[in-house]
Every structure is written in C-alpha cells, then in structure tokens.
Design an enzyme around this catalytic site. Structure first.
Site, PDB file in Angstrom:
ATOM      1  CD  GLU A 127      32.895   0.580   7.488  1.00  0.00           C
ATOM      2  OE1 GLU A 127      32.452   0.535   6.334  1.00  0.00           O
ATOM      3  OE2 GLU A 127      32.770  -0.353   8.307  1.00  0.00           O
ATOM      4  CG  ASN A 169      33.516   2.222  14.343  1.00  0.00           C
ATOM      5  OD1 ASN A 169      34.311   1.780  15.164  1.00  0.00           O
ATOM      6  ND2 ASN A 169      32.695   1.452  13.656  1.00  0.00           N
ATOM      7  CG  HIS A 205      35.762  -6.430  11.170  1.00  0.00           C
ATOM      8  ND1 HIS A 205      34.849  -7.220  11.829  1.00  0.00           N
ATOM      9  CD2 HIS A 205      35.185  -5.217  11.032  1.00  0.00           C
ATOM     10  CE1 HIS A 205      33.752  -6.519  12.075  1.00  0.00           C
ATOM     11  NE2 HIS A 205      33.930  -5.302  11.601  1.00  0.00           N
ATOM     12  CD  GLU A 232      32.120  -2.584  13.322  1.00  0.00           C
ATOM     13  OE1 GLU A 232      32.267  -3.355  12.339  1.00  0.00           O
ATOM     14  OE2 GLU A 232      31.670  -1.434  13.219  1.00  0.00           O
ATOM     15  CG  ASP A 234      34.837 -10.197  13.270  1.00  0.00           C
ATOM     16  OD1 ASP A 234      35.782  -9.539  12.786  1.00  0.00           O
ATOM     17  OD2 ASP A 234      33.687 -10.178  12.770  1.00  0.00           O
TER      18      ASP A 234
HETATM   19  O1  G3I Z   1      17.035  -7.419   6.553  1.00  0.00           O
HETATM   20  C1  G3I Z   1      17.217  -7.866   5.202  1.00  0.00           C
HETATM   21  C2  G3I Z   1      16.193  -8.912   4.833  1.00  0.00           C
HETATM   22  O2  G3I Z   1      14.918  -8.343   4.879  1.00  0.00           O
HETATM   23  C3  G3I Z   1      16.520  -9.452   3.434  1.00  0.00           C
HETATM   24  O3  G3I Z   1      15.654 -10.486   3.117  1.00  0.00           O
HETATM   25  C4  G3I Z   1      17.941  -9.956   3.384  1.00  0.00           C
HETATM   26  C5  G3I Z   1      18.341 -10.428   1.989  1.00  0.00           C
HETATM   27  O4  G3I Z   1      19.673 -10.118   1.686  1.00  0.00           O
HETATM   28  O5  G3I Z   1      18.797  -8.905   3.742  1.00  0.00           O
HETATM   29  C6  G3I Z   1      18.597  -8.424   5.059  1.00  0.00           C
HETATM   30  O6  G3I Z   1      19.494  -7.373   5.318  1.00  0.00           O
HETATM   31  C7  G3I Z   1      20.835  -7.766   5.531  1.00  0.00           C
HETATM   32  C8  G3I Z   1      21.264  -7.243   6.894  1.00  0.00           C
HETATM   33  O7  G3I Z   1      22.624  -7.499   7.096  1.00  0.00           O
HETATM   34  C9  G3I Z   1      20.481  -7.871   8.037  1.00  0.00           C
HETATM   35  O8  G3I Z   1      20.689  -9.257   8.062  1.00  0.00           O
HETATM   36  C10 G3I Z   1      21.682  -7.179   4.444  1.00  0.00           C
HETATM   37  O9  G3I Z   1      21.390  -7.790   3.205  1.00  0.00           O
HETATM   38  C11 G3I Z   1      23.143  -7.366   4.760  1.00  0.00           C
HETATM   39  O10 G3I Z   1      23.915  -6.623   3.822  1.00  0.00           O
HETATM   40  C12 G3I Z   1      23.450  -6.840   6.138  1.00  0.00           C
HETATM   41  O11 G3I Z   1      24.809  -7.074   6.416  1.00  0.00           O
HETATM   42  C13 G3I Z   1      25.340  -6.318   7.469  1.00  0.00           C
HETATM   43  C14 G3I Z   1      26.456  -5.429   6.955  1.00  0.00           C
HETATM   44  O12 G3I Z   1      27.023  -4.736   8.036  1.00  0.00           O
HETATM   45  C15 G3I Z   1      25.947  -4.429   5.922  1.00  0.00           C
HETATM   46  O13 G3I Z   1      26.993  -3.758   5.341  1.00  0.00           O
HETATM   47  C16 G3I Z   1      25.884  -7.285   8.514  1.00  0.00           C
HETATM   48  O14 G3I Z   1      24.782  -7.985   9.122  1.00  0.00           O
HETATM   49  C17 G3I Z   1      26.640  -6.514   9.587  1.00  0.00           C
HETATM   50  O15 G3I Z   1      27.326  -7.423  10.427  1.00  0.00           O
HETATM   51  C18 G3I Z   1      27.673  -5.605   8.943  1.00  0.00           C
HETATM   52  O16 G3I Z   1      28.311  -4.867   9.952  1.00  0.00           O
HETATM   53  C19 G3I Z   1      29.360  -4.002   9.518  1.00  0.00           C
HETATM   54  C20 G3I Z   1      29.333  -2.785  10.419  1.00  0.00           C
HETATM   55  O17 G3I Z   1      28.065  -2.187  10.407  1.00  0.00           O
HETATM   56  C21 G3I Z   1      30.401  -1.764   9.998  1.00  0.00           C
HETATM   57  N1  G3I Z   1      31.719  -2.396   9.935  1.00  0.00           N
HETATM   58  C22 G3I Z   1      31.797  -3.615   9.132  1.00  0.00           C
HETATM   59  C23 G3I Z   1      30.748  -4.636   9.604  1.00  0.00           C
HETATM   60  C24 G3I Z   1      30.876  -5.933   8.830  1.00  0.00           C
HETATM   61  O18 G3I Z   1      30.595  -5.751   7.478  1.00  0.00           O
END
Ligand code: G3I
Length: 300
Positions: A127, A169, A205, A232, A234
């Site tokens: 990105e 990517n 997406h 990715e 969906d």
């Molecule tokens: O692990 C912490 C946890 O300890 C905490 O309590 C909790 C509270 O918010 O957060 C947890 O971390 C989260 C993490 O996912 C794991 O669940 C983050 O806040 C959250 O921001 C994070 O989101 C991820 C996101 O990327 C971050 O930008 C999504 O799961 C994940 O699906 C998403 O994936 C991205 C790809 O990497 C790149 N392309 C877009 C895609 C969708 O956004």
C-alpha cells in the site's frame, strides 16, 4: 475437485485464506481451513509491530504457529508484509531519515531471512501508493526517507530469501485506474532496471461491483513479466456477491500468470469487515459465493 484447494490445484493455482493465529484453537475454523485451502497468509502476525515490537528484538511465535500449521499440512505460505505505513511498532513510527531507512532494511533482512525457504511469495511492500487520481506515492515516514525505499526493500528481500517470489501489494488497484497505472509504471521501471520484483498482489477488497476491466488489468501487469495474485479477496454481501466471486475466479484462470487467490478470512465472523464478505457463514456453512467460486474453478 470438491474443495477450493484441490480444484485450484487442478488448474495449476493455489487457493488460500488469511489466518489469525488465535483461531487455530477453534476446531470448526481449523476443519474448514484444512479441508478447503492449500495456502495461508498471516492476517496480522508477520507485520512489523508483531515481529519487531522493540527495535532489534524479533518475535515470531504467533507467525510460527501459522507457518507450522501450514507446513505440516503441505500448504504454501504467503508472507504479509515486510514494510507498510500501518501497523508499525511505536519505535519505528517515531523514527525518520537514515535511522528509519536502516531500521526498515534491517527489518526486511531479518524477517525474510528468518523465514528463508519457507515463503512462497512475500508482500515486500504494501500500500505505498495514494488513492485518488494523482498516481502519487502515499506520504509516510518510509516514503519520506526517499523515493528509492521500495526498491531498497526488494533488493534486501531478495538477498535474504532468494527463493521467495517478491510482490508489491495494494488495494483499489483492481481495475485500470490512476492508482493501478502508477503501480504499473513502477513495476515496468523496476523490470527495466533489474530491481528484483516477481509479482503484484491485487487485494481485491470489493464492494457490490467488479470493475469491467478487472481481467484486462491483471493481464497488463502479467505482460510486464510478473506473476499476479489475488491476495485479500472479500466481497460485500448482497445479490451480486456470488457473481463477483465467480468473476474474480474466472479472471484469474484466464490469465496464465495469475498463480492463485487468497480470501481474507474463512467465515464471515472471522472478517475485518462487518458486511459478511467471505465464503463461509458464521456457522461455518458454505454460502452461495462458495459454490459459485468452486464451480468457476471447475469450469472448462
Ligand atoms: O492485538 C490487539 C489486541 O491486543 C488489542 O486488545 C486490540 C484492541 O484494539 O487490538 C488488537 O490488534 C488489532 C489487530 O487487528 C489484531 O486483531 C488491531 O487493533 C487492528 O487494527 C488490526 O486490524 C487489522 C488491520 O489489517 C490493521 O490495519 C485487521 O485484523 C486485518 O484484517 C487488516 O488487514 C489489512 C491488510 O493487512 C492489508 N490490506 C488491508 C487489510 C484490511 O484492512
């Protein structure tokens, strides 16, 4: 075939899912994962904040859980992602200039080196282009270290794991538009100058429509001499969800260098989105989108 993975394999492709390490203790999830998919990617566990929480201190426990699960079942592993403007550890967010550049390249070398020989394809950079019509790089602390940060990352990744395919990517690059054309121009330039890039990932997406030039866009990148992958996938729930999944699958099969498809989660309840965008419902049942995807894989 009767599953996504076996059907894709019959067409010389993989069919993968993004996996969250903590869900590997959910038996329904693991049953579907093991039955249907022959490739995995870590949804969050290989990102910079997860793998280098303190500078120079590397933690691979959750990523290893996913890699070990895949390897013991003959699934390939995509690596996601070595450098990204988001999900950086706090220490990196506060860095700039040559100190950040050196830390970033060290991160690439150490993480790619740790998994040397185990990764099918790495999302080396994720990105890095801005949305909108300008075709510009996204502003970030990494971009501010100099426009050559992307090629420096690819060269470091190649040195650390010469067997992995190295991908760029991005999202909103799924049709022909200003952003995808900016990526295209970078890839063409890298190929011309010998910067080691092997593949481009199209996150896909998607909402309620598929760009009409989706396949043509994949093909123009393939014509640069790189593989393309749907990384990715969906799709918003709605009347067209199954049709769009089938259309993406058909497009990949129609492009010889489209080597595989990864969906961004298993069940709707596992998704980062709230609009039920995946192939299995919250009870683990196959959705219409699943059947449409499987049928598209098995057509012809
Ligand atoms: O692990 C912490 C946890 O300890 C905490 O309590 C909790 C509270 O918010 O957060 C947890 O971390 C989260 C993490 O996912 C794991 O669940 C983050 O806040 C959250 O921001 C994070 O989101 C991820 C996101 O990327 C971050 O930008 C999504 O799961 C994940 O699906 C998403 O994936 C991205 C790809 O990497 C790149 N392309 C877009 C895609 C969708 O956004």
């Amino acid at each position: 075939g009767t599953t996504l993975g076996t059907s894709a394999a019959e067409k010389g492709r993989y069919f993968g899912a993004a996996v969250a390490a903590q869900r590997l203790s959910d038996s329904q999830y693991v049953t579907i994962l093991n039955r249907e998919f022959n490739s995995v990617v870590a949804e969050n566990e290989m990102k910079w904040d997860a793998t280098e929480p303190q500078q120079g201190v590397f933690t691979f426990g959750n990523a290893d859980r996913i890699v070990n699960h895949a390897q013991s079942r003959g699934m390939s592993v995509r690596g996601h992602t070595l450098l990204w403007h988001a999900q950086q550890p706090g220490w990196a967010q506060n860095m700039s200039g040559s100190a950040l550049r050196n830390a970033a390249i060290n991160h690439v070398s150490r993480v790619a080196g740790n998994y040397r020989g185990k990764i099918h394809s790495w999302d080396v950079v994720n990105e890095a282009f801005a949305d909108g019509g300008g075709g510009a790089r996204r502003d970030s602390n990494l971009q501010r270290t100099g426009n050559d940060w992307i090629e420096a990352a690819f060269r470091a990744a190649r040195a650390a794991d010469p067997g992995a395919k190295l991908c760029y990517n991005d999202y909103n690059t799924d049709g022909v538009n200003a952003k995808s054309t900016a990526v295209y121009n970078m890839v063409r330039d890298f190929r011309a100058r010998g910067v080691p890039i092997d593949c481009v990932g199209f996150q896909s997406h998607l909402g309620t429509t598929l760009p009409g030039d989706y396949q043509a866009n994949l093909q123009r990148f393939a014509d640069l001499g790189v593989d393309v992958q749907i990384t990715e996938l969906d799709v918003a729930q709605g009347g067209s969800q199954a049709t769009i999944y089938a259309g993406v699958t058909r497009a990949c099969l129609a492009v010889a260098r489209c080597t595989g498809i990864t969906v961004w989660g298993v069940r709707d309840s596992d998704s980062w989105r709230s609009d039920n965008p995946l192939l299995f419902d919250r009870s683990g049942n196959k959705k219409a989108a699943y059947t449409a995807t499987l049928d598209a894989l098995n057509a012809g």
